[in-house]
Motif scaffolding. Structure first.
Motif, PDB file in Angstrom:
ATOM      1  N   ILE A  99       0.841  -1.191   0.000  1.00  0.00           N
ATOM      2  CA  ILE A  99       0.000   0.000   0.000  1.00  0.00           C
ATOM      3  C   ILE A  99       0.877   1.242   0.000  1.00  0.00           C
ATOM      4  N   ALA A 100       1.942   1.215   0.766  1.00  0.00           N
ATOM      5  CA  ALA A 100       2.877   2.336   0.827  1.00  0.00           C
ATOM      6  C   ALA A 100       4.299   1.789   0.773  1.00  0.00           C
ATOM      7  N   GLN A 101       5.208   2.645   0.321  1.00  0.00           N
ATOM      8  CA  GLN A 101       6.614   2.271   0.236  1.00  0.00           C
ATOM      9  C   GLN A 101       7.451   3.426   0.767  1.00  0.00           C
ATOM     10  N   TRP A 102       8.720   3.159   1.038  1.00  0.00           N
ATOM     11  CA  TRP A 102       9.624   4.243   1.399  1.00  0.00           C
ATOM     12  C   TRP A 102       9.734   5.192   0.218  1.00  0.00           C
ATOM     13  N   PRO A 103       9.822   6.480   0.488  1.00  0.00           N
ATOM     14  CA  PRO A 103       9.927   7.449  -0.619  1.00  0.00           C
ATOM     15  C   PRO A 103      11.198   7.248  -1.430  1.00  0.00           C
ATOM     16  N   ASN A 104      11.073   7.480  -2.745  1.00  0.00           N
ATOM     17  CA  ASN A 104      12.255   7.462  -3.596  1.00  0.00           C
ATOM     18  C   ASN A 104      12.899   8.850  -3.554  1.00  0.00           C
ATOM     19  N   LEU A 105      13.977   9.050  -4.301  1.00  0.00           N
ATOM     20  CA  LEU A 105      14.712  10.308  -4.245  1.00  0.00           C
ATOM     21  C   LEU A 105      13.836  11.512  -4.601  1.00  0.00           C
ATOM     22  N   VAL A 106      13.021  11.382  -5.640  1.00  0.00           N
ATOM     23  CA  VAL A 106      12.165  12.500  -6.047  1.00  0.00           C
ATOM     24  C   VAL A 106      11.203  12.868  -4.916  1.00  0.00           C
ATOM     25  N   LEU A 107      10.606  11.880  -4.294  1.00  0.00           N
ATOM     26  CA  LEU A 107       9.655  12.172  -3.216  1.00  0.00           C
ATOM     27  C   LEU A 107      10.352  12.750  -1.989  1.00  0.00           C
ATOM     28  N   TRP A 108      11.586  12.324  -1.704  1.00  0.00           N
ATOM     29  CA  TRP A 108      12.340  12.938  -0.605  1.00  0.00           C
ATOM     30  C   TRP A 108      12.601  14.417  -0.889  1.00  0.00           C
ATOM     31  N   ILE A 109      12.936  14.733  -2.116  1.00  0.00           N
ATOM     32  CA  ILE A 109      13.157  16.141  -2.484  1.00  0.00           C
ATOM     33  C   ILE A 109      11.870  16.931  -2.307  1.00  0.00           C
ATOM     34  N   VAL A 110      10.743  16.358  -2.725  1.00  0.00           N
ATOM     35  CA  VAL A 110       9.445  17.018  -2.551  1.00  0.00           C
ATOM     36  C   VAL A 110       9.154  17.236  -1.068  1.00  0.00           C
ATOM     37  N   ILE A 111       9.413  16.233  -0.253  1.00  0.00           N
ATOM     38  CA  ILE A 111       9.145  16.340   1.192  1.00  0.00           C
ATOM     39  C   ILE A 111       9.985  17.453   1.808  1.00  0.00           C
ATOM     40  N   VAL A 112      11.276  17.491   1.490  1.00  0.00           N
ATOM     41  CA  VAL A 112      12.159  18.529   2.042  1.00  0.00           C
ATOM     42  C   VAL A 112      11.708  19.902   1.576  1.00  0.00           C
ATOM     43  N   ALA A 113      11.398  20.053   0.288  1.00  0.00           N
ATOM     44  CA  ALA A 113      10.953  21.347  -0.238  1.00  0.00           C
ATOM     45  C   ALA A 113       9.634  21.762   0.403  1.00  0.00           C
ATOM     46  N   ALA A 114       8.718  20.827   0.614  1.00  0.00           N
ATOM     47  CA  ALA A 114       7.432  21.138   1.233  1.00  0.00           C
ATOM     48  C   ALA A 114       7.604  21.577   2.689  1.00  0.00           C
ATOM     49  N   VAL A 115       8.503  20.931   3.408  1.00  0.00           N
ATOM     50  CA  VAL A 115       8.767  21.328   4.792  1.00  0.00           C
ATOM     51  C   VAL A 115       9.369  22.735   4.832  1.00  0.00           C
ATOM     52  N   LEU A 116      10.338  22.993   3.956  1.00  0.00           N
ATOM     53  CA  LEU A 116      10.924  24.340   3.891  1.00  0.00           C
ATOM     54  C   LEU A 116       9.867  25.375   3.518  1.00  0.00           C
ATOM     55  N   LEU A 117       8.994  25.037   2.598  1.00  0.00           N
ATOM     56  CA  LEU A 117       7.925  25.948   2.196  1.00  0.00           C
ATOM     57  C   LEU A 117       6.943  26.180   3.336  1.00  0.00           C
ATOM     58  N   TRP A 118       6.739  25.166   4.152  1.00  0.00           N
ATOM     59  CA  TRP A 118       5.842  25.294   5.299  1.00  0.00           C
ATOM     60  C   TRP A 118       6.424  26.270   6.328  1.00  0.00           C
ATOM     61  N   PHE A 119       7.741  26.221   6.513  1.00  0.00           N
ATOM     62  CA  PHE A 119       8.385  27.125   7.469  1.00  0.00           C
ATOM     63  C   PHE A 119       8.512  28.546   6.931  1.00  0.00           C
ATOM     64  N   TRP A 120       8.747  28.684   5.641  1.00  0.00           N
ATOM     65  CA  TRP A 120       8.927  30.011   5.034  1.00  0.00           C
ATOM     66  C   TRP A 120       8.001  30.185   3.834  1.00  0.00           C
ATOM     67  N   PRO A 121       6.677  30.319   4.081  1.00  0.00           N
ATOM     68  CA  PRO A 121       5.736  30.377   2.956  1.00  0.00           C
ATOM     69  C   PRO A 121       5.810  31.676   2.156  1.00  0.00           C
ATOM     70  N   TYR A 122       6.332  32.743   2.741  1.00  0.00           N
ATOM     71  CA  TYR A 122       6.360  34.037   2.051  1.00  0.00           C
ATOM     72  C   TYR A 122       7.787  34.549   1.914  1.00  0.00           C
ATOM     73  N   ALA A 123       8.676  33.688   1.443  1.00  0.00           N
ATOM     74  CA  ALA A 123      10.092  34.034   1.347  1.00  0.00           C
ATOM     75  C   ALA A 123      10.465  34.554  -0.039  1.00  0.00           C
ATOM     76  N   GLY A 124       9.509  35.159  -0.747  1.00  0.00           N
ATOM     77  CA  GLY A 124       9.801  35.741  -2.056  1.00  0.00           C
ATOM     78  C   GLY A 124      10.149  34.713  -3.106  1.00  0.00           C
ATOM     79  N   LYS A 125      11.290  34.916  -3.762  1.00  0.00           N
ATOM     80  CA  LYS A 125      11.711  34.029  -4.849  1.00  0.00           C
ATOM     81  C   LYS A 125      11.980  32.614  -4.361  1.00  0.00           C
ATOM     82  N   ALA A 126      12.448  32.493  -3.138  1.00  0.00           N
ATOM     83  CA  ALA A 126      12.689  31.158  -2.582  1.00  0.00           C
ATOM     84  C   ALA A 126      11.372  30.396  -2.462  1.00  0.00           C
ATOM     85  N   SER A 127      10.320  31.078  -2.061  1.00  0.00           N
ATOM     86  CA  SER A 127       9.005  30.455  -1.940  1.00  0.00           C
ATOM     87  C   SER A 127       8.498  29.992  -3.301  1.00  0.00           C
TER      88      SER A 127
END
Length: 91
Positions: free
Chosen positions: A19-47
């Motif tokens: 049903i679920a598997q460990w994330p592959n590299l692409v999904l890990w990148i998405v997870i890290v980017a989503a967490v960073l976006l969650w912490f800094w949602p209005y960081a201009g170009k970085a956002s």
């Protein structure tokens, strides 16, 4: 119903219910980017960059699941994620 469950969730590679598997590299990148976006949602170009990474990564992951998912459930999950991202991109 049991036959459908077996067909829908059984891995074609291992024979195990998957049903679920460990994330592959692409999904890990998405997870890290989503967490960073969650912490800094209005960081201009970085956002903007993080949003692009999240959405593009989810589309790449979803297409990969559609093409190489181990069972129909994983393929449907990939299709649902791609559809969701495309719908949220519409104005």
């Amino acid at each position: 119903m049991r036959r459908f469950f077996e067909w829908f969730f059984r891995s074609r590679e291992t024979g195990a219910i998957t049903i679920a598997q460990w994330p592959n590299l692409v999904l890990w990148i998405v997870i890290v980017a989503a967490v960073l976006l969650w912490f800094w949602p209005y960081a201009g170009k970085a956002s903007i960059g993080l949003t692009i990474v999240v959405k593009a990564g989810l589309i790449i992951w979803g297409v990969d699941e559609i093409l190489r998912g181990v069972n129909p459930w994983r393929r449907c999950l990939g299709a649902a994620v791609v559809l969701y991202v495309l719908i949220t991109l519409m104005p």
